[in-house]
Scaffold this motif. Structure first.
Motif, PDB file in Angstrom:
ATOM      1  N   LEU A 185       1.602  15.634 -17.224  1.00 40.05           N
ATOM      2  CA  LEU A 185       1.103  14.858 -18.363  1.00 40.05           C
ATOM      3  C   LEU A 185       2.170  14.705 -19.434  1.00 40.05           C
ATOM      4  N   ALA A 186       2.922  15.760 -19.696  1.00 37.71           N
ATOM      5  CA  ALA A 186       3.984  15.701 -20.700  1.00 37.71           C
ATOM      6  C   ALA A 186       5.085  14.717 -20.312  1.00 37.71           C
ATOM      7  N   HIS A 187       5.260  14.507 -19.003  1.00 43.32           N
ATOM      8  CA  HIS A 187       6.286  13.578 -18.523  1.00 43.32           C
ATOM      9  C   HIS A 187       5.724  12.205 -18.161  1.00 43.32           C
ATOM     10  N   GLY A 188       4.481  11.922 -18.566  1.00 46.14           N
ATOM     11  CA  GLY A 188       3.929  10.576 -18.404  1.00 46.14           C
ATOM     12  C   GLY A 188       3.205  10.300 -17.106  1.00 46.14           C
ATOM     13  N   ALA A 189       2.715  11.321 -16.424  1.00 45.31           N
ATOM     14  CA  ALA A 189       2.001  11.097 -15.160  1.00 45.31           C
ATOM     15  C   ALA A 189       0.800  10.172 -15.328  1.00 45.31           C
ATOM     16  N   GLN A 190       0.225  10.148 -16.520  1.00 45.17           N
ATOM     17  CA  GLN A 190      -0.962   9.338 -16.772  1.00 45.17           C
ATOM     18  C   GLN A 190      -0.636   7.904 -17.172  1.00 45.17           C
ATOM     19  N   THR A 191       0.648   7.562 -17.269  1.00 46.24           N
ATOM     20  CA  THR A 191       1.047   6.206 -17.658  1.00 46.24           C
ATOM     21  C   THR A 191       1.236   5.339 -16.415  1.00 46.24           C
ATOM     22  N   ARG A 192       1.306   4.055 -16.627  1.00 49.36           N
ATOM     23  CA  ARG A 192       1.517   3.122 -15.513  1.00 49.36           C
ATOM     24  C   ARG A 192       2.804   3.453 -14.761  1.00 49.36           C
ATOM     25  N   THR A 216       0.823  -1.202   0.000  1.00 54.19           N
ATOM     26  CA  THR A 216       0.000   0.000   0.000  1.00 54.19           C
ATOM     27  C   THR A 216       0.856   1.249   0.000  1.00 54.19           C
ATOM     28  N   GLY A 217       0.449   2.199  -0.824  1.00 58.12           N
ATOM     29  CA  GLY A 217       0.975   3.554  -0.802  1.00 58.12           C
ATOM     30  C   GLY A 217      -0.224   4.475  -0.933  1.00 58.12           C
ATOM     31  N   ILE A 218      -0.582   5.141   0.127  1.00 55.99           N
ATOM     32  CA  ILE A 218      -1.779   5.980   0.125  1.00 55.99           C
ATOM     33  C   ILE A 218      -1.368   7.418   0.416  1.00 55.99           C
ATOM     34  N   GLY A 219      -1.909   8.343  -0.324  1.00 55.77           N
ATOM     35  CA  GLY A 219      -1.542   9.734  -0.128  1.00 55.77           C
ATOM     36  C   GLY A 219      -2.469  10.684  -0.835  1.00 55.77           C
ATOM     37  N   GLN A 220      -2.266  11.939  -0.590  1.00 58.43           N
ATOM     38  CA  GLN A 220      -2.970  13.036  -1.260  1.00 58.43           C
ATOM     39  C   GLN A 220      -1.875  13.945  -1.808  1.00 58.43           C
ATOM     40  N   ILE A 221      -1.551  13.804  -3.073  1.00 57.43           N
ATOM     41  CA  ILE A 221      -0.402  14.495  -3.641  1.00 57.43           C
ATOM     42  C   ILE A 221      -0.781  15.702  -4.488  1.00 57.43           C
ATOM     43  N   GLU A 222      -2.031  16.102  -4.438  1.00 56.87           N
ATOM     44  CA  GLU A 222      -2.491  17.193  -5.283  1.00 56.87           C
ATOM     45  C   GLU A 222      -1.698  18.477  -5.092  1.00 56.87           C
ATOM     46  N   ALA A 223      -1.175  18.720  -3.893  1.00 53.88           N
ATOM     47  CA  ALA A 223      -0.405  19.945  -3.643  1.00 53.88           C
ATOM     48  C   ALA A 223       0.791  20.044  -4.591  1.00 53.88           C
ATOM     49  N   LEU A 224       1.320  18.906  -5.019  1.00 55.62           N
ATOM     50  CA  LEU A 224       2.440  18.907  -5.952  1.00 55.62           C
ATOM     51  C   LEU A 224       2.029  19.399  -7.334  1.00 55.62           C
ATOM     52  N   MET A 225       0.713  19.439  -7.588  1.00 51.19           N
ATOM     53  CA  MET A 225       0.190  19.969  -8.855  1.00 51.19           C
ATOM     54  C   MET A 225      -0.313  21.394  -8.682  1.00 51.19           C
ATOM     55  N   GLY A 226      -0.119  21.952  -7.489  1.00 54.84           N
ATOM     56  CA  GLY A 226      -0.553  23.318  -7.241  1.00 54.84           C
ATOM     57  C   GLY A 226      -2.018  23.438  -6.877  1.00 54.84           C
ATOM     58  N   ILE A 227      -2.631  22.324  -6.462  1.00 60.93           N
ATOM     59  CA  ILE A 227      -4.045  22.338  -6.080  1.00 60.93           C
ATOM     60  C   ILE A 227      -4.227  21.610  -4.750  1.00 60.93           C
ATOM     61  N   VAL A 228      -5.423  21.658  -4.218  1.00 54.77           N
ATOM     62  CA  VAL A 228      -5.785  20.885  -3.037  1.00 54.77           C
ATOM     63  C   VAL A 228      -6.689  19.738  -3.487  1.00 54.77           C
ATOM     64  N   PRO A 229      -6.801  18.673  -2.697  1.00 59.40           N
ATOM     65  CA  PRO A 229      -7.695  17.586  -3.074  1.00 59.40           C
ATOM     66  C   PRO A 229      -9.121  18.111  -3.261  1.00 59.40           C
ATOM     67  N   GLY A 230      -9.778  17.669  -4.306  1.00 62.89           N
ATOM     68  CA  GLY A 230     -11.153  18.064  -4.568  1.00 62.89           C
ATOM     69  C   GLY A 230     -12.119  16.926  -4.294  1.00 62.89           C
ATOM     70  N   GLY A 231     -13.358  17.145  -4.629  1.00 61.38           N
ATOM     71  CA  GLY A 231     -14.369  16.099  -4.505  1.00 61.38           C
ATOM     72  C   GLY A 231     -14.615  15.627  -3.093  1.00 61.38           C
ATOM     73  N   GLY A 277       4.434   6.294 -14.771  1.00 60.49           N
ATOM     74  CA  GLY A 277       4.279   7.611 -14.161  1.00 60.49           C
ATOM     75  C   GLY A 277       3.502   7.551 -12.864  1.00 60.49           C
ATOM     76  N   GLU A 278       2.460   6.754 -12.838  1.00 58.48           N
ATOM     77  CA  GLU A 278       1.656   6.622 -11.621  1.00 58.48           C
ATOM     78  C   GLU A 278       2.419   5.928 -10.501  1.00 58.48           C
ATOM     79  N   ARG A 279       3.335   5.059 -10.854  1.00 57.87           N
ATOM     80  CA  ARG A 279       4.098   4.342  -9.826  1.00 57.87           C
ATOM     81  C   ARG A 279       5.042   5.254  -9.057  1.00 57.87           C
ATOM     82  N   ASP A 280       5.427   6.366  -9.661  1.00 55.23           N
ATOM     83  CA  ASP A 280       6.272   7.330  -8.965  1.00 55.23           C
ATOM     84  C   ASP A 280       5.749   8.744  -9.224  1.00 55.23           C
ATOM     85  N   LEU A 281       4.455   8.904  -9.085  1.00 52.38           N
ATOM     86  CA  LEU A 281       3.828  10.184  -9.366  1.00 52.38           C
ATOM     87  C   LEU A 281       4.379  11.293  -8.476  1.00 52.38           C
ATOM     88  N   GLU A 282       4.619  10.971  -7.216  1.00 49.02           N
ATOM     89  CA  GLU A 282       5.163  11.976  -6.300  1.00 49.02           C
ATOM     90  C   GLU A 282       6.537  12.435  -6.767  1.00 49.02           C
TER      91      GLU A 282
END
Length: 150
Positions: free
Chosen positions: A128-135, A9-24, A137-142
């Motif tokens: 997105l340009a660096h592959g955040a949406q790829t498998r 398990t790796g659980i987190g809220q990393i939205e701040a790294l995108m300049g936003i806060v968690p939504g929804g 990219g998601e494995r090391d999104l932070e």
């Protein structure tokens, strides 16, 4: 209810790294699970947390060995399904979450205020340009997003 597999398990809220806060409702859900101080640590620290930490924080009900997770969840589901008629509904009525309406509005306003900022756009497009949406990219999104922030 939430359960986490130890070692996987790796659980987190990393939205701040995108300049936003968690939504929804993410911020409100998190505060209701872990409290304000730990929610601030999770959101502003933008790190992944392991199963044991998530359990200690109250983020998940239990951290269990990965090879036991399915059996534990299946047993719980069978136990719940076998309860007498009306017990589940009555328990959900008796154990209610706090009123989240005001907090959801505040969380929404915070998210909307950030997601339209030039910084958020740059970070999200960069991710997105660096592959955040790829498998991969998601494995090391932070790590990927931290690399863009510098």
């Amino acid at each position: 209810m939430a359960f986490a597999a130890i070692g996987r398990t790796g659980i987190g809220q990393i939205e701040a790294l995108m300049g936003i806060v968690p939504g929804g409702g993410g911020t409100q859900y998190l505060v209701s699970r872990v409290g304000r101080n730990r929610a601030l640590e999770v959101v502003l620290g933008a790190d992944l947390h392991d199963a044991e930490t998530a359990e200690r924080y109250g983020w998940v009900n239990r951290a269990v060995p990965a090879d036991e997770l399915d059996d534990i969840v299946d047993r719980l589901a069978r136990n719940i399904a076998a309860l007498p008629d009306g017990v589940i509904v009555a328990a959900k009525r008796a154990i209610v979450p706090g009123d989240l309406a005001e907090g959801l509005l505040r969380g929404h306003d915070a998210w909307v205020g950030q997601v339209v900022s030039p910084t958020a756009e740059r970070l999200i497009r960069g991710g997105l340009a660096h592959g955040a949406q790829t498998r991969d990219g998601e494995r090391d999104l932070e790590g990927l997003l931290r690399g863009l922030a510098g």
